[in-house]
Design a protein around this motif. Structure first.
Motif, short mmCIF file in Angstrom:
data_model
loop_
_atom_site.label_atom_id
_atom_site.label_comp_id
_atom_site.label_asym_id
_atom_site.label_seq_id
_atom_site.Cartn_x
_atom_site.Cartn_y
_atom_site.Cartn_z
N ASP A 85 13.47 -9.99 -26.58
CA ASP A 85 13.16 -8.62 -26.18
C ASP A 85 12.16 -7.97 -27.13
O ASP A 85 11.24 -7.27 -26.70
CB ASP A 85 14.45 -7.78 -26.13
N ILE A 88 8.72 -9.43 -26.36
CA ILE A 88 8.12 -8.86 -25.16
C ILE A 88 7.57 -7.47 -25.45
O ILE A 88 6.46 -7.12 -25.02
CB ILE A 88 9.14 -8.81 -24.01
N LYS A 221 4.05 -13.16 -19.79
CA LYS A 221 4.79 -13.64 -18.61
C LYS A 221 5.29 -15.06 -18.83
O LYS A 221 6.40 -15.41 -18.42
CB LYS A 221 3.90 -13.56 -17.38
N GLU A 224 8.31 -14.87 -21.13
CA GLU A 224 9.50 -14.41 -20.40
C GLU A 224 10.07 -15.52 -19.53
O GLU A 224 11.28 -15.72 -19.48
CB GLU A 224 9.11 -13.21 -19.52
N ARG A 228 13.50 -16.39 -21.63
CA ARG A 228 14.63 -15.56 -21.20
C ARG A 228 15.67 -16.44 -20.53
O ARG A 228 15.33 -17.28 -19.70
CB ARG A 228 14.16 -14.47 -20.23
#
Length: 231
Positions: A85, A88, A221, A224, A228
């Motif tokens: 997090d 990002i 992107k 992620e 993630r």
């Protein structure tokens, strides 16, 4: 003629030691030699690096300023831990600020800076053409050898340079190192860098900003998607 603004020799020596130690500690944290989440022990570091506590404490304060060390109540100073997090959020900030840097560079870049960027791209291209070239090595370029770093410097905006090169740059380096599985294909990254360079060379601020933002957004992107946890 004596420089009236010069520091006393002992103070200047201490500052030099602290700056040198800061660089060594930054490299150790980025590389993971000083592990993420580990507690900072001044006696241990003083022994490891053969320095006195004064320069060490100054270096630790600088590392806090760079965001590589954080203080927690009842715990003390620890090395920041990798957090998707946080990464990002960092890339969101990068997208905006480096987009601005590319736009400004298209206006303010000097011929010498432009030549240096062109030479850097060719150097990277030659490197990737070697059989041993891999994705992890292309993204690990840093300092004056880093494409993004040079564009930021070419923006000519000292506040922007300070924000990106002093406050965020080493965090980005650390996260790059720790998220080695999340890599843009090196050939793709190089091609995107060429497009950005072309826009800057052609003095097209809007295009340079759009391409830089798209380039960093693509990296975000990818991170992620790869890092993630799946729902």
């Amino acid at each position: 003629m004596q420089n009236v603004h010069a520091l006393p020799s002992n103070e200047n020596s201490e500052n030099t030691k602290s700056a040198s130690l800061t660089e060594r500690l930054v490299d150790a944290i980025v590389a993971g030699t000083i592990r993420p989440g580990s507690k900072i022990s001044e006696p241990e570091l003083a022994k490891r690096y053969q320095v006195s506590r004064g320069p060490l404490r100054e270096a630790i304060m600088r590392l806090e300023g760079l965001g590589l060390i954080e203080r927690t109540p009842h715990v003390g100073a620890t090395v920041v831990e990798f957090n998707v997090d946080r990464l990002i959020e960092l890339y969101d900030v990068r997208e905006s600020l480096e987009g601005m840097a590319a736009r400004l560079a298209a206006t303010h870049i000097t011929e010498d800076q432009l030549s240096a960027l062109e030479a850097l791209i060719e150097q990277h291209s030659a490197y990737l053409n070697q059989s041993a070239a891999t994705s992890k090595t292309y993204a690990a370029q840093e300092g004056d050898y880093d494409f993004h770093y040079q564009i930021i410097q070419a923006s000519g905006n000292q506040k922007l340079i300070s924000l990106l090169c002093d406050e965020l740059y080493h965090l980005i380096r650390m996260y790059r190192h720790q998220s080695r599985t999340a890599r843009t294909d090196p050939a793709t990254a190089l091609q995107e860098h060429r497009f950005i360079l072309d826009a800057i060379r052609n003095r097209d601020p809007e295009l340079a900003e759009m391409l830089m933002r798209r380039h960093i957004s693509g990296s975000r992107k990818l991170i992620e998607k790869q890092l993630r946890p799946t729902a």
